[in-house]
Design an enzyme around this catalytic site. Structure first.
Site, PDB file in Angstrom:
ATOM      1  N   SER A   1       0.873  -1.173   0.000  1.00  0.00           N
ATOM      2  CA  SER A   1       0.000   0.000   0.000  1.00  0.00           C
ATOM      3  C   SER A   1       0.907   1.217   0.000  1.00  0.00           C
ATOM      4  CB  SER A   1      -0.933  -0.019   1.216  1.00  0.00           C
ATOM      5  OG  SER A   1      -0.210  -0.267   2.402  1.00  0.00           O
TER       6      SER A   1
ATOM      7  N   GLU B   1       1.333   5.461   0.757  1.00  0.00           N
ATOM      8  CA  GLU B   1       0.795   6.644   1.449  1.00  0.00           C
ATOM      9  C   GLU B   1       1.278   7.917   0.765  1.00  0.00           C
ATOM     10  OE1 GLU B   1       0.771   6.520   5.791  1.00  0.00           O
ATOM     11  OE2 GLU B   1       1.553   8.565   5.772  1.00  0.00           O
TER      12      GLU B   1
ATOM     13  N   ARG C   1      -5.134   9.658  16.525  1.00  0.00           N
ATOM     14  CA  ARG C   1      -5.285  10.770  17.463  1.00  0.00           C
ATOM     15  C   ARG C   1      -4.713  12.028  16.825  1.00  0.00           C
ATOM     16  NH1 ARG C   1      -1.225  11.280  22.324  1.00  0.00           N
ATOM     17  NH2 ARG C   1      -0.086  12.256  20.603  1.00  0.00           N
TER      18      ARG C   1
ATOM     19  N   ASP D   1      -0.949  14.410  15.828  1.00  0.00           N
ATOM     20  CA  ASP D   1       0.082  15.161  16.537  1.00  0.00           C
ATOM     21  C   ASP D   1      -0.447  16.546  16.855  1.00  0.00           C
ATOM     22  OD1 ASP D   1       2.245  13.476  16.862  1.00  0.00           O
ATOM     23  OD2 ASP D   1       2.856  13.711  14.772  1.00  0.00           O
TER      24      ASP D   1
ATOM     25  N   PHE E   1      12.518  13.753  11.320  1.00  0.00           N
ATOM     26  CA  PHE E   1      11.295  12.965  11.569  1.00  0.00           C
ATOM     27  C   PHE E   1      11.539  11.970  12.710  1.00  0.00           C
ATOM     28  CE2 PHE E   1      10.015  12.933   6.738  1.00  0.00           C
ATOM     29  CZ  PHE E   1       9.545  14.222   6.842  1.00  0.00           C
TER      30      PHE E   1
ATOM     31  N   HIS F   1       3.701  -1.291   3.768  1.00  0.00           N
ATOM     32  CA  HIS F   1       3.092   0.030   3.548  1.00  0.00           C
ATOM     33  C   HIS F   1       4.233   1.019   3.315  1.00  0.00           C
ATOM     34  CE1 HIS F   1       0.021   3.186   4.048  1.00  0.00           C
ATOM     35  NE2 HIS F   1       0.898   3.848   4.775  1.00  0.00           N
TER      36      HIS F   1
HETATM   37  P1  FAD Z   1      -2.570   6.943  19.838  1.00  0.00           P
HETATM   38  O1  FAD Z   1      -2.078   5.580  19.598  1.00  0.00           O
HETATM   39  O2  FAD Z   1      -4.003   7.114  20.107  1.00  0.00           O
HETATM   40  O3  FAD Z   1      -1.763   7.599  21.050  1.00  0.00           O
HETATM   41  C1  FAD Z   1      -0.361   7.643  21.012  1.00  0.00           C
HETATM   42  C2  FAD Z   1       0.229   6.855  22.170  1.00  0.00           C
HETATM   43  O4  FAD Z   1      -0.062   7.562  23.370  1.00  0.00           O
HETATM   44  C3  FAD Z   1      -0.348   5.462  22.306  1.00  0.00           C
HETATM   45  O5  FAD Z   1       0.386   4.537  21.528  1.00  0.00           O
HETATM   46  C4  FAD Z   1      -0.238   5.251  23.798  1.00  0.00           C
HETATM   47  O6  FAD Z   1       1.020   4.769  24.161  1.00  0.00           O
HETATM   48  C5  FAD Z   1      -0.396   6.639  24.392  1.00  0.00           C
HETATM   49  N1  FAD Z   1      -1.790   6.899  24.817  1.00  0.00           N
HETATM   50  C6  FAD Z   1      -2.650   7.761  24.256  1.00  0.00           C
HETATM   51  N2  FAD Z   1      -3.810   7.769  24.927  1.00  0.00           N
HETATM   52  C7  FAD Z   1      -3.680   6.880  25.950  1.00  0.00           C
HETATM   53  C8  FAD Z   1      -4.520   6.440  27.011  1.00  0.00           C
HETATM   54  N3  FAD Z   1      -5.760   6.903  27.179  1.00  0.00           N
HETATM   55  N4  FAD Z   1      -4.044   5.509  27.869  1.00  0.00           N
HETATM   56  C9  FAD Z   1      -2.779   5.001  27.723  1.00  0.00           C
HETATM   57  N5  FAD Z   1      -1.945   5.395  26.743  1.00  0.00           N
HETATM   58  C10 FAD Z   1      -2.375   6.321  25.876  1.00  0.00           C
HETATM   59  N6  FAD Z   1      -0.434  12.356  11.896  1.00  0.00           N
HETATM   60  C11 FAD Z   1      -1.209  13.294  11.299  1.00  0.00           C
HETATM   61  O7  FAD Z   1      -1.351  14.419  11.819  1.00  0.00           O
HETATM   62  N7  FAD Z   1      -1.820  13.030  10.091  1.00  0.00           N
HETATM   63  C12 FAD Z   1      -1.724  11.831   9.484  1.00  0.00           C
HETATM   64  O8  FAD Z   1      -2.293  11.623   8.410  1.00  0.00           O
HETATM   65  C13 FAD Z   1      -0.930  10.809  10.093  1.00  0.00           C
HETATM   66  N8  FAD Z   1      -0.811   9.578   9.556  1.00  0.00           N
HETATM   67  C14 FAD Z   1      -0.126   8.584  10.223  1.00  0.00           C
HETATM   68  C15 FAD Z   1      -0.098   7.292   9.703  1.00  0.00           C
HETATM   69  C16 FAD Z   1       0.564   6.265  10.376  1.00  0.00           C
HETATM   70  C17 FAD Z   1       0.566   4.880   9.795  1.00  0.00           C
HETATM   71  C18 FAD Z   1       1.226   6.541  11.609  1.00  0.00           C
HETATM   72  C19 FAD Z   1       1.957   5.446  12.343  1.00  0.00           C
HETATM   73  C20 FAD Z   1       1.213   7.829  12.131  1.00  0.00           C
HETATM   74  C21 FAD Z   1       0.542   8.863  11.454  1.00  0.00           C
HETATM   75  N9  FAD Z   1       0.461  10.161  11.960  1.00  0.00           N
HETATM   76  C22 FAD Z   1      -0.288  11.127  11.336  1.00  0.00           C
HETATM   77  C23 FAD Z   1       1.208  10.505  13.172  1.00  0.00           C
HETATM   78  C24 FAD Z   1       0.324  10.326  14.420  1.00  0.00           C
HETATM   79  O9  FAD Z   1      -0.698  11.281  14.394  1.00  0.00           O
HETATM   80  C25 FAD Z   1       1.184  10.500  15.645  1.00  0.00           C
HETATM   81  O10 FAD Z   1       2.074   9.426  15.774  1.00  0.00           O
HETATM   82  C26 FAD Z   1       0.413  10.751  16.910  1.00  0.00           C
HETATM   83  O11 FAD Z   1       1.325  11.238  17.889  1.00  0.00           O
HETATM   84  C27 FAD Z   1      -0.237   9.512  17.476  1.00  0.00           C
HETATM   85  O12 FAD Z   1      -1.384   9.162  16.799  1.00  0.00           O
HETATM   86  P2  FAD Z   1      -2.064   7.724  17.140  1.00  0.00           P
HETATM   87  O13 FAD Z   1      -3.414   7.670  16.598  1.00  0.00           O
HETATM   88  O14 FAD Z   1      -1.174   6.622  16.792  1.00  0.00           O
HETATM   89  O15 FAD Z   1      -2.138   7.918  18.715  1.00  0.00           O
END
Ligand code: FAD
Length: 309
Positions: free
Chosen positions: A28, A30, A120, A122, A231, A281
């Site tokens: 895939s 991105e 979630r 950044d 990064f 990916h």
């Molecule tokens: P989450 O996994 O929800 O949270 C990050 C970490 O914080 C968790 O792994 C966990 O350890 C901890 N955590 C959070 N909440 C809790 C809780 N309630 N209890 C315990 N631990 C908790 N960013 C963008 O802005 N736009 C994009 O399009 C984008 N695409 C991405 C694509 C991929 C494949 C990846 C890997 C990252 C991407 N990112 C993107 C970056 C991403 O937004 C960041 O890494 C962000 O800091 C974390 O997002 P997440 O959804 O993985 O977070």
């Protein structure tokens, strides 16, 4: 590993070529939404070049703080309308209320988009840490639960072989990934990494923790070493000394840098393939050549008949 020479087509059962013959590889790609017409043209050329490799899906990122909301949506819609590719739209919680996220999700569903990458996100520039919007979601788990209740989306999520910087521990990080799966995530895509062992150990830990969804390695070919360092610092990826050594003195030599980058990413993917990995990916950064060459090394060949642009 010997990568030179043309493999004997009648005798591809051994070594690395044998691995290619045995394992079907799925990829895939991105992309990020381009910011100008000129970049949009370049991006479309990259997409067109990679499309015949028949990716499982192509995903489009969502700028920090939702800054590319409209551009993400229009690119995803264009891919849906003008190609036979399966688009996946990234969506983050940052700076958005539930109602806004609901509107975006509904818009995607009604335009035929069935795959979201739910994150979630950044914090936007100038902020150190993620702060939920008062009317929004606390994190990715809540977003995934919400999307799952809305429609039967395929939901991919991010995961972190070298631990997310916000995680309290490696176990807490894995546990949070499990919560994402339990909330409805169907696939995890890793943050980029360079050492295949790091990924393989992470998958072992995840499986031992009851995580059963596919965990697809996210591969970032080194287009610019200084950018990769930046990064990596932001997301906690280790840059091994051997990588630094390989890109030494190549800042002003793009031709050699590209050859080295293709070799590094190919070697990384081939090691993963030999360990049994069949899904990859690629973070393309909207460039096709490096990714195309790595896919070629993995055994992929264009399937013109299956993709129309
Ligand atoms: P989450 O996994 O929800 O949270 C990050 C970490 O914080 C968790 O792994 C966990 O350890 C901890 N955590 C959070 N909440 C809790 C809780 N309630 N209890 C315990 N631990 C908790 N960013 C963008 O802005 N736009 C994009 O399009 C984008 N695409 C991405 C694509 C991929 C494949 C990846 C890997 C990252 C991407 N990112 C993107 C970056 C991403 O937004 C960041 O890494 C962000 O800091 C974390 O997002 P997440 O959804 O993985 O977070």
């Amino acid at each position: 590993m010997i990568m030179s020479g043309i493999p004997d087509r009648d005798n591809i059962s051994g070594g690395v070529w044998g691995a290619q013959a045995r394992n079907r590889v799925d990829v895939s790609f991105e992309f990020f939404p381009p910011t100008s017409d000129a970049l949009a043209e370049k991006h479309w050329q990259a997409l067109t070049r990679l499309a015949p490799l028949n990716p499982k899906f192509v995903s489009v990122t969502y700028g920090a703080g939702g800054s590319t909301r409209e551009r993400t949506h229009s690119l995803v819609s264009r891919i849906r309308q003008e190609t036979a590719l399966e688009p996946a739209a990234h969506l983050t919680c940052v700076g958005a209320t539930r109602d806004e996220l609901e509107e975006v999700a509904e818009q995607y569903w009604s335009s035929g988009i069935r795959h979201l990458v739910a994150l979630r996100g950044d914090p936007p520039e100038g902020y150190d840490s993620f702060k939920p919007h008062p009317g929004g979601f606390a994190g990715s788990v809540e977003l995934i639960e919400f999307l799952r209740k809305k429609h039967d989306f395929e939901i991919s999520v991010g995961c972190y072989p070298e631990i997310h910087p916000d995680a309290k521990s490696s176990l807490a990080d894995i546990d949070y990934l499990k919560r994402k799966m339990d909330a409805g995530a169907t696939r995890a895509i890793t943050q980029f990494f360079f050492d295949p062992e790091v990924y393989l150990r992470f998958v072992d830990r995840a499986r031992a923790h009851g995580i059963t969804i596919p965990i697809v390695p996210g591969i970032l070919p080194v287009t610019s070493y200084s950018k990769i360092r930046q990064f990596s610092k932001q997301c906690g990826t280790q840059v091994p000394a051997w990588l630094t050594h390989l890109f030494e003195d190549l800042d002003e030599d793009p031709a050699t840098r590209n050859l080295v980058a293709a070799m590094v990413a190919s070697e990384q993917c081939l090691q993963l393939q030999r360990a049994g990995v069949t899904d990859f990916h690629f973070y393309t950064l909207n460039r096709a050549d490096l990714v195309y060459s790595v896919c070629h090394t993995l055994g992929l060949r264009p399937e013109q008949s299956s993709v129309t642009i």
